[in-house]
Design a protein around this motif. Structure first.
Motif, PDB file in Angstrom:
ATOM      1  N   ILE A 279      -2.728  -2.329 -15.087  1.00 12.05           N
ATOM      2  CA  ILE A 279      -1.839  -1.606 -14.185  1.00 12.05           C
ATOM      3  C   ILE A 279      -1.744  -2.393 -12.889  1.00 12.05           C
ATOM      4  CG2 ILE A 279      -1.460   0.500 -12.865  1.00 12.05           C
ATOM      5  CD1 ILE A 279      -3.137   1.975 -14.949  1.00 12.05           C
ATOM      6  N   GLY A 280      -0.524  -2.633 -12.451  1.00 14.53           N
ATOM      7  CA  GLY A 280      -0.314  -3.359 -11.206  1.00 14.53           C
ATOM      8  C   GLY A 280       1.069  -3.080 -10.663  1.00 14.53           C
ATOM      9  N   PRO A 281       1.458  -3.757  -9.598  1.00 12.42           N
ATOM     10  CA  PRO A 281       2.797  -3.549  -9.027  1.00 12.42           C
ATOM     11  C   PRO A 281       3.868  -4.057  -9.986  1.00 12.42           C
ATOM     12  CG  PRO A 281       1.761  -5.455  -8.030  1.00 12.42           C
ATOM     13  CD  PRO A 281       0.710  -4.814  -8.888  1.00 12.42           C
ATOM     14  N   THR A 282       5.083  -3.572  -9.832  1.00 10.26           N
ATOM     15  CA  THR A 282       6.171  -4.018 -10.705  1.00 10.26           C
ATOM     16  C   THR A 282       6.409  -5.517 -10.570  1.00 10.26           C
ATOM     17  OG1 THR A 282       7.756  -3.380  -8.983  1.00 10.26           O
ATOM     18  CG2 THR A 282       7.376  -1.816 -10.768  1.00 10.26           C
ATOM     19  N   ARG A 283       6.009  -6.115  -9.459  1.00 12.46           N
ATOM     20  CA  ARG A 283       6.215  -7.555  -9.293  1.00 12.46           C
ATOM     21  C   ARG A 283       5.007  -8.375  -9.773  1.00 12.46           C
ATOM     22  NH1 ARG A 283       4.049 -10.082  -4.703  1.00 12.46           N
ATOM     23  NH2 ARG A 283       3.016  -8.638  -3.245  1.00 12.46           N
ATOM     24  N   MET A 284       4.299  -7.855 -10.777  1.00  8.69           N
ATOM     25  CA  MET A 284       3.190  -8.616 -11.335  1.00  8.69           C
ATOM     26  C   MET A 284       3.706  -9.853 -12.072  1.00  8.69           C
ATOM     27  SD  MET A 284       2.026  -6.549 -14.808  1.00  8.69           S
ATOM     28  CE  MET A 284       1.495  -5.068 -13.988  1.00  8.69           C
ATOM     29  N   ARG A 285       2.833 -10.801 -12.318  1.00 15.39           N
ATOM     30  CA  ARG A 285       3.197 -12.028 -13.034  1.00 15.39           C
ATOM     31  C   ARG A 285       3.150 -11.750 -14.541  1.00 15.39           C
ATOM     32  NH1 ARG A 285       3.086 -16.212  -9.314  1.00 15.39           N
ATOM     33  NH2 ARG A 285       1.929 -15.736  -7.406  1.00 15.39           N
ATOM     34  N   TYR A 286       4.241 -11.258 -15.056  1.00 13.58           N
ATOM     35  CA  TYR A 286       4.298 -10.831 -16.456  1.00 13.58           C
ATOM     36  C   TYR A 286       3.997 -11.977 -17.417  1.00 13.58           C
ATOM     37  CZ  TYR A 286       6.567  -6.635 -14.612  1.00 13.58           C
ATOM     38  OH  TYR A 286       6.844  -5.478 -13.911  1.00 13.58           O
ATOM     39  N   GLU A 287       4.400 -13.196 -17.053  1.00 10.08           N
ATOM     40  CA  GLU A 287       4.215 -14.330 -17.968  1.00 10.08           C
ATOM     41  C   GLU A 287       2.743 -14.615 -18.246  1.00 10.08           C
ATOM     42  OE1 GLU A 287       4.042 -16.240 -13.905  1.00 10.08           O
ATOM     43  OE2 GLU A 287       5.188 -14.634 -14.887  1.00 10.08           O
ATOM     44  N   SER A 288       1.855 -14.214 -17.318  1.00  9.72           N
ATOM     45  CA  SER A 288       0.425 -14.406 -17.554  1.00  9.72           C
ATOM     46  C   SER A 288      -0.286 -13.115 -17.937  1.00  9.72           C
ATOM     47  CB  SER A 288      -0.244 -15.025 -16.317  1.00  9.72           C
ATOM     48  OG  SER A 288      -0.046 -14.218 -15.179  1.00  9.72           O
ATOM     49  N   VAL A 289       0.206 -11.972 -17.462  1.00  6.00           N
ATOM     50  CA  VAL A 289      -0.429 -10.693 -17.795  1.00  6.00           C
ATOM     51  C   VAL A 289      -0.217 -10.348 -19.264  1.00  6.00           C
ATOM     52  CG1 VAL A 289      -0.442  -8.200 -17.349  1.00  6.00           C
ATOM     53  CG2 VAL A 289      -0.277  -9.806 -15.438  1.00  6.00           C
ATOM     54  N   ILE A 290       0.965 -10.603 -19.799  1.00  8.66           N
ATOM     55  CA  ILE A 290       1.254 -10.272 -21.203  1.00  8.66           C
ATOM     56  C   ILE A 290       0.289 -10.980 -22.155  1.00  8.66           C
ATOM     57  CG2 ILE A 290       2.970 -10.532 -23.050  1.00  8.66           C
ATOM     58  CD1 ILE A 290       5.120  -9.939 -20.892  1.00  8.66           C
ATOM     59  N   PRO A 291       0.108 -12.306 -22.063  1.00  5.53           N
ATOM     60  CA  PRO A 291      -0.858 -12.939 -22.971  1.00  5.53           C
ATOM     61  C   PRO A 291      -2.298 -12.526 -22.697  1.00  5.53           C
ATOM     62  CG  PRO A 291      -0.008 -14.550 -21.399  1.00  5.53           C
ATOM     63  CD  PRO A 291       0.840 -13.311 -21.263  1.00  5.53           C
ATOM     64  N   LEU A 292      -2.631 -12.209 -21.437  1.00  5.62           N
ATOM     65  CA  LEU A 292      -3.976 -11.744 -21.128  1.00  5.62           C
ATOM     66  C   LEU A 292      -4.279 -10.446 -21.868  1.00  5.62           C
ATOM     67  CD1 LEU A 292      -6.641 -11.602 -19.508  1.00  5.62           C
ATOM     68  CD2 LEU A 292      -5.325 -10.485 -17.668  1.00  5.62           C
TER      69      LEU A 292
END
Length: 352
Positions: free
Chosen positions: A319-332
């Protein structure tokens, strides 16, 4: 996707650059900034026209206090679904994640480790739902006679949890009758999810009514009553790193932060949201208002289910702000779910 088809290639490119810039800096992005950073030979006027078109489509918006633009939920959704390039997780990060699991023995320790690792690597909040009692499967049951006609029911699930419950059947049973009932259920119900047991027992009674005695039938019916109450299947989650969210300006306003933390404590609505991810395949993403939950209006939730022997037990996520770094959070999130599943399989798949 229809809006994506409406966009020219350069409009797509500018939207992508704008969102990436906003994610990096957290500040509205103006046309001059885009003209310098987009790598396109376009005048600021042309870029302003394209931004006006993107705003008309509802993909970006202009805050009252700035001439720049910020992405909307619709803009983020189009970015994630059609424009985002997901980066593979670095091998070193994957190794560190696995180190966090391999030395642990107990399932609850593995789940706690997963939430902490997600928080540490993402620098946001990590959470993992505990195995849902409805998803856990039956392994073994025993009926043991007690005084005054009571019966102790010992239920063992496939995650090695043991539950004891005392029931008061309408009649007394001999130890032999109780053993017959135990043998009967153990031979027929292994692997059934707990939520399926009541109906499965009822079906057994109906289908085999002529082949079992009235006494055994009564024991089975009493056993079925154990699984009537949904509150006996309560679920929960472990959360780590929620204070990391205070580092993001858009979440740090006191009233908003208080509502967010109250939502973590109250749990019910968040669990309802996570429940939508249980049967979904792959990584699921809720952006802002997509969650339908006001405290998460400025947040995104990235989740994936984890499993044992192909059966989903729960969900983990960031869970984080909408401006999270999706390109790295998704694979994490994806890799952590797979590693947790592997670790749980090693600890739980083989009956002890």
């Amino acid at each position: 996707m229809s809006q994506f088809l409406e966009l020219t290639e350069r409009s797509q490119h500018l939207l992508k650059v704008l969102i990436e810039r906003y994610i990096d800096e957290g500040q509205p992005v103006g046309s001059r900034t885009l003209s310098r950073g987009a790598g396109l030979n376009l005048s600021p006027a042309t870029i302003r026209n394209i931004m006006a078109d993107l705003e008309e489509l509802g993909l970006i918006a202009s805050p009252h206090t700035s001439a720049g633009r910020v992405p909307t939920v619709k803009g983020y959704r189009l970015f994630i679904d059609s424009l985002l390039t997901v980066k593979p997780l670095e091998a070193g990060v994957t190794r560190e994640l696995w180190k966090g699991f391999e030395s642990l023995e107990e399932p609850h320790e593995l789940l706690g480790a997963a939430s902490r690792l997600l928080a540490q690597v993402s620098r946001m909040a990590g959470l993992v739902t505990l195995p849902r009692r409805g998803q856990v499967a039956f392994r073994h049951i025993e009926f043991l006679p007690l005084s005054q006609g009571r019966v102790l029911v010992v239920l063992v699930t496939d995650d090695d949890e043991v539950y004891n419950r005392v029931i008061r059947p309408s009649q007394a049973f001999t130890p032999s009758q109780l053993q017959q009932a135990s043998n009967y259920l153990n031979a027929r119900l292994e692997g059934k999810r707990l939520t399926e047991l009541r109906d499965a027992i009822r079906q057994e009674v109906q289908q085999t009514e002529k082949r079992i005695s009235e006494e055994i039938k009564s024991v089975l019916e009493a056993a079925g009553s154990l699984f009537m109450k949904p509150e006996s299947l309560e679920e929960d989650y472990v959360l780590a790193g929620q204070t990391n969210l205070m580092d993001f300006t858009e979440l740090s306003e006191q009233a908003r932060l208080r509502k967010l933390f109250e939502a973590f404590d109250e749990k019910r609505d968040l669990l309802h949201l996570l429940d939508q991810c249980i049967e979904a395949e792959g990584v699921q993403i809720f952006i802002g208002e997509e969650s339908g939950y006001w405290p998460f209006e400025q947040c995104s939730l990235v989740t994936r289910s984890y499993e044992v022997e192909g059966r989903v037990l729960g969900v983990l996520g960031v869970i984080g702000p909408t401006r999270m770094r999706y390109e790295s959070v998704i694979p994490l999130v994806d890799i952590t779910a797979k590693l947790l599943s592997t670790a749980l399989n090693q600890k739980l798949a083989s009956p002890s």
